[in-house]
Structures are given as structure tokens and as C-alpha cells.
Design a protein around this motif. Structure first.
Motif, PDB file in Angstrom:
ATOM      1  N   GLY A  63      22.989  41.572 112.663  1.00 14.38           N
ATOM      2  CA  GLY A  63      24.164  42.535 113.333  1.00 14.38           C
ATOM      3  C   GLY A  63      25.268  42.561 112.636  1.00 14.38           C
ATOM      4  N   GLU A  64      26.414  42.306 113.074  1.00 11.10           N
ATOM      5  CA  GLU A  64      27.829  42.293 112.506  1.00 11.10           C
ATOM      6  C   GLU A  64      28.299  41.159 112.143  1.00 11.10           C
ATOM      7  N   ARG A  65      27.391  40.010 112.148  1.00 10.50           N
ATOM      8  CA  ARG A  65      28.077  38.669 111.865  1.00 10.50           C
ATOM      9  C   ARG A  65      28.403  38.468 110.591  1.00 10.50           C
ATOM     10  N   ARG A  66      29.301  37.900 110.098  1.00  8.25           N
ATOM     11  CA  ARG A  66      29.911  37.480 108.933  1.00  8.25           C
ATOM     12  C   ARG A  66      30.749  36.400 109.026  1.00  8.25           C
ATOM     13  N   PRO A  67      30.908  35.453 107.916  1.00 12.33           N
ATOM     14  CA  PRO A  67      30.254  35.735 106.673  1.00 12.33           C
ATOM     15  C   PRO A  67      28.875  35.114 106.924  1.00 12.33           C
ATOM     16  N   LEU A  68      28.098  35.364 106.052  1.00 15.38           N
ATOM     17  CA  LEU A  68      26.314  35.113 106.003  1.00 15.38           C
ATOM     18  C   LEU A  68      26.001  34.119 104.875  1.00 15.38           C
ATOM     19  N   VAL A  69      25.069  33.379 105.211  1.00 15.43           N
ATOM     20  CA  VAL A  69      24.328  32.562 103.972  1.00 15.43           C
ATOM     21  C   VAL A  69      22.787  33.053 104.580  1.00 15.43           C
ATOM     22  N   VAL A  70      22.143  33.553 103.620  1.00 17.45           N
ATOM     23  CA  VAL A  70      20.687  33.949 103.615  1.00 17.45           C
ATOM     24  C   VAL A  70      19.971  32.896 103.173  1.00 17.45           C
ATOM     25  N   VAL A  71      18.934  32.238 103.990  1.00 15.05           N
ATOM     26  CA  VAL A  71      18.013  31.193 103.625  1.00 15.05           C
ATOM     27  C   VAL A  71      16.675  31.752 103.757  1.00 15.05           C
ATOM     28  N   ALA A  72      15.988  31.764 102.696  1.00 16.47           N
ATOM     29  CA  ALA A  72      14.487  32.328 102.767  1.00 16.47           C
ATOM     30  C   ALA A  72      13.694  31.106 102.309  1.00 16.47           C
ATOM     31  N   HIS A  73      12.438  31.034 103.139  1.00 15.00           N
ATOM     32  CA  HIS A  73      11.596  29.859 103.042  1.00 15.00           C
ATOM     33  C   HIS A  73      10.217  30.496 102.475  1.00 15.00           C
ATOM     34  N   SER A  74       9.746  29.902 101.436  1.00 12.87           N
ATOM     35  CA  SER A  74       8.171  30.025 101.046  1.00 12.87           C
ATOM     36  C   SER A  74       7.920  31.582 100.973  1.00 12.87           C
ATOM     37  N   TRP A  75       7.168  32.218 101.628  1.00  6.99           N
ATOM     38  CA  TRP A  75       6.737  33.602 101.338  1.00  6.99           C
ATOM     39  C   TRP A  75       8.022  34.474 101.798  1.00  6.99           C
ATOM     40  N   GLY A  76       8.740  34.029 102.728  1.00  8.78           N
ATOM     41  CA  GLY A  76       9.890  34.682 103.168  1.00  8.78           C
ATOM     42  C   GLY A  76      10.834  34.845 101.830  1.00  8.78           C
ATOM     43  N   GLY A  77      10.609  34.253 100.761  1.00  9.73           N
ATOM     44  CA  GLY A  77      11.443  34.502  99.461  1.00  9.73           C
ATOM     45  C   GLY A  77      11.155  35.848  98.948  1.00  9.73           C
ATOM     46  N   LEU A  78      10.186  36.700  99.558  1.00 14.98           N
ATOM     47  CA  LEU A  78      10.081  38.085  99.176  1.00 14.98           C
ATOM     48  C   LEU A  78      10.876  38.847  99.871  1.00 14.98           C
ATOM     49  N   VAL A  79      11.463  38.444 101.069  1.00 16.20           N
ATOM     50  CA  VAL A  79      12.156  39.367 101.820  1.00 16.20           C
ATOM     51  C   VAL A  79      13.502  38.940 101.731  1.00 16.20           C
ATOM     52  N   GLY A  80      13.975  37.733 101.467  1.00 14.11           N
ATOM     53  CA  GLY A  80      15.312  37.145 101.330  1.00 14.11           C
ATOM     54  C   GLY A  80      16.056  38.132 100.559  1.00 14.11           C
ATOM     55  N   PRO A  81      15.954  38.285  99.202  1.00 17.05           N
ATOM     56  CA  PRO A  81      16.494  39.322  98.525  1.00 17.05           C
ATOM     57  C   PRO A  81      16.707  40.598  98.899  1.00 17.05           C
ATOM     58  N   LEU A  82      16.040  41.150  99.699  1.00 20.86           N
ATOM     59  CA  LEU A  82      15.950  42.369 100.313  1.00 20.86           C
ATOM     60  C   LEU A  82      16.825  42.396 101.406  1.00 20.86           C
ATOM     61  N   VAL A  83      17.212  41.352 102.320  1.00 22.38           N
ATOM     62  CA  VAL A  83      17.939  41.153 103.093  1.00 22.38           C
ATOM     63  C   VAL A  83      19.246  41.105 102.686  1.00 22.38           C
ATOM     64  N   ALA A  84      19.497  40.308 101.559  1.00 26.49           N
ATOM     65  CA  ALA A  84      20.852  40.116 100.790  1.00 26.49           C
ATOM     66  C   ALA A  84      21.283  41.277 100.105  1.00 26.49           C
ATOM     67  N   ALA A  85      20.303  42.280  99.698  1.00 24.62           N
ATOM     68  CA  ALA A  85      20.854  43.408  99.162  1.00 24.62           C
ATOM     69  C   ALA A  85      21.468  44.543 100.290  1.00 24.62           C
ATOM     70  N   ARG A  86      20.940  44.235 101.567  1.00 23.44           N
ATOM     71  CA  ARG A  86      21.503  44.838 102.743  1.00 23.44           C
ATOM     72  C   ARG A  86      22.852  44.259 103.211  1.00 23.44           C
ATOM     73  N   LEU A  87      22.870  43.145 103.246  1.00 28.20           N
ATOM     74  CA  LEU A  87      24.081  42.583 103.935  1.00 28.20           C
ATOM     75  C   LEU A  87      25.155  41.692 103.040  1.00 28.20           C
ATOM     76  N   ALA A  88      24.953  41.703 101.605  1.00 26.34           N
ATOM     77  CA  ALA A  88      25.685  41.219 100.494  1.00 26.34           C
ATOM     78  C   ALA A  88      26.363  39.671 101.205  1.00 26.34           C
ATOM     79  N   PRO A  89      25.468  38.817 101.470  1.00 23.30           N
ATOM     80  CA  PRO A  89      25.828  37.526 101.999  1.00 23.30           C
ATOM     81  C   PRO A  89      26.647  36.791 100.933  1.00 23.30           C
TER      82      PRO A  89
END
Length: 223
Positions: A63-89
Motif C-alpha cells: 500500500g502506501e507504507r513508507r519507507p520500505l525495505v524489500v526482503v526476498a527469499h530464495s525463489w522470491g528473488g525473482l519477484v523482489g526486484p520487480l517489487v523494488a522497481a514499483r515501490l522504490a524502497p
């Protein structure tokens, strides 16, 4: 316990066959330090869900929560950068995670990364060997019930969609006792694909369960 730094929200992305429940001990540690968390079950039971659908599920939960740190585990490493591109953590932390390349499918990653199967057949010993037995079996039972309906056909066959790594401060956290993504493999993988030196903590592949306090300390020390 109060924190001496401004409170952050940690967006926690689980691995393949996992769930948001994998993070519950780490969430408690982060809450005790005065921070917020967002952990969401990825849509792994939807065969039509692609990689952006996975990322969208996380973005909606943040949602609108900020500031953010995105933590991506294992296979989630494929998703983490996509989330980071959207949310600019403030940071993206890859926790013993797969590092994708543009245009490479998740299914192709295993061979192209040079990963070698570890030869450990027992699921508990492979992923949870340093997790207390009762806790590990409870998590495996919970996640296994979800994985029974897992259908990731589109996500595994879809080329990773970003043209380049997102312009976000990125850290890689290696787990020194990991039997699935071994330290030797990870150091080479991180050097080849990110050109950085990984940070290290003790623990196996599920360090959020075996070493939640150490992981929380690491995360909260990040700028």
C-alpha cells in the motif's frame, strides 16, 4: 524495545513452495524493534499468474507504507526486484535468493546459474536442518498444504521482464550453513550477476526461522 532509527516497513517475500507464515518469527522480532512488516502469500496456486502478478500482490499489500525495505527469499528473488522497481524502497535485500537475468525464465535459471543439486534427499535436512524440529515440522506442514495446490506454470516459463536490475540499493545476504544454495555457489552467483560481495549470517536456507534475531539485527542496521 524502541528503535533509535526511523521506523521502516519490511516487505517480506517468501520462496517457492513457502508462504507468508515462514516469516512469523522475524516479524515478531522486527515489531519488537519498532518496525512494521508486510508478508503476503504469493499467488502460487494460480496457473495463470505471471511474475508481474506475483509482484502486484506484494505491491498491493504494501500500500502506501513508507519507507520500505524489500526482503526476498530464495525463489522470491525473482519477484523482489520487480517489487523494488514499483515501490522504490530504501533497500532490496536478497536473502539466499535466486538472482534473475533479463529474459531468462525461472525454469532456465537452475542450469544457467550453474547450481548443482546438493544430493540431500530429506526435505527437513535440506531446508530446516538447523530449525527446531517442532517448529520446522509445523512450517513444513503449513506450507505443504498450500504447495499441494501449487501451479506455477506461467511464472516458471515466463522470461524475467525487467530490461536491467532496478536502480535500488541492493544487498545480498548469504547464509553460511545453507545446504540448498551453498556458500560456495552463492558467492560465485552474486559476483557474476550483481558484481558485489554478499554479507553473511549464520543459518541454513530458512534463517528467518533458525536465526530470526540475527536476521532482524542485520536488517535494522541497514541505512
Amino acid at each position: 524495545m524502541t528503535t533509535s532509527t526511523p521506523a521502516k516497513t519490511y516487505v517480506l517475500i517468501h520462496g517457492g513452495g513457502g508462504s507468508a507464515y515462514d516469516w512469523h518469527l522475524l516479524e515478531s522480532e522486527l515489531h519488537d524493534r519498532g518496525h512494521g512488516t508486510v508478508a503476503v502469500d504469493l499467488p502460487m496456486t494460480d496457473p495463470q499468474a505471471g511474475l508481474w502478478d506475483y509482484a502486484d500482490a506484494v505491491v498491493r499489500a504494501a500500500g502506501e507504507r513508507r519507507p520500505l525495505v524489500v526482503v526476498a527469499h530464495s525463489w522470491g528473488g525473482l519477484v523482489g526486484p520487480l517489487v523494488a522497481a514499483r515501490l522504490a524502497p530504501a533497500a532490496l535485500v536478497m536473502l539466499t535468493a535466486m538472482i534473475p537475468k533479463p529474459g531468462e525464465t525461472p525454469g532456465e535459471w537452475w542450469e544457467r546459474s550453474g547450481w548443482v543439486p546438493p544430493g540431500v534427499e530429506d526435505e527437513y535436512e535440506l531446508y530446516m536442518h538447523d530449525v527446531p524440529r517442532e517448529l520446522g515440522e509445523r512450517v513444513l506442514a503449513h506450507d505443504g498444504a498450500l504447495a499441494a495446490n501449487m501451479s506455477m506454470d506461467r511464472a516458471n516459463d515466463e522470461p524475467w521482464p525487467l530490461p536491467a536490475w532496478p536502480d535500488v540499493p541492493t544487498r545480498y545476504l548469504l547464509c553460511r550453513d545453507d545446504r540448498f544454495f551453498t556458500p560456495e555457489f552463492v558467492r560465485r552467483h552474486v559476483r557474476d550477476r550483481l558484481g558485489i560481495t554478499p554479507d553473511e549470517i549464520p543459518g541454513g536456507h530458512m534463517a528467518m526461522l533458525s536465526h530470526p534475531s540475527e536476521l532482524a539485527d542485520y536488517l535494522t542496521r541497514l541505512p
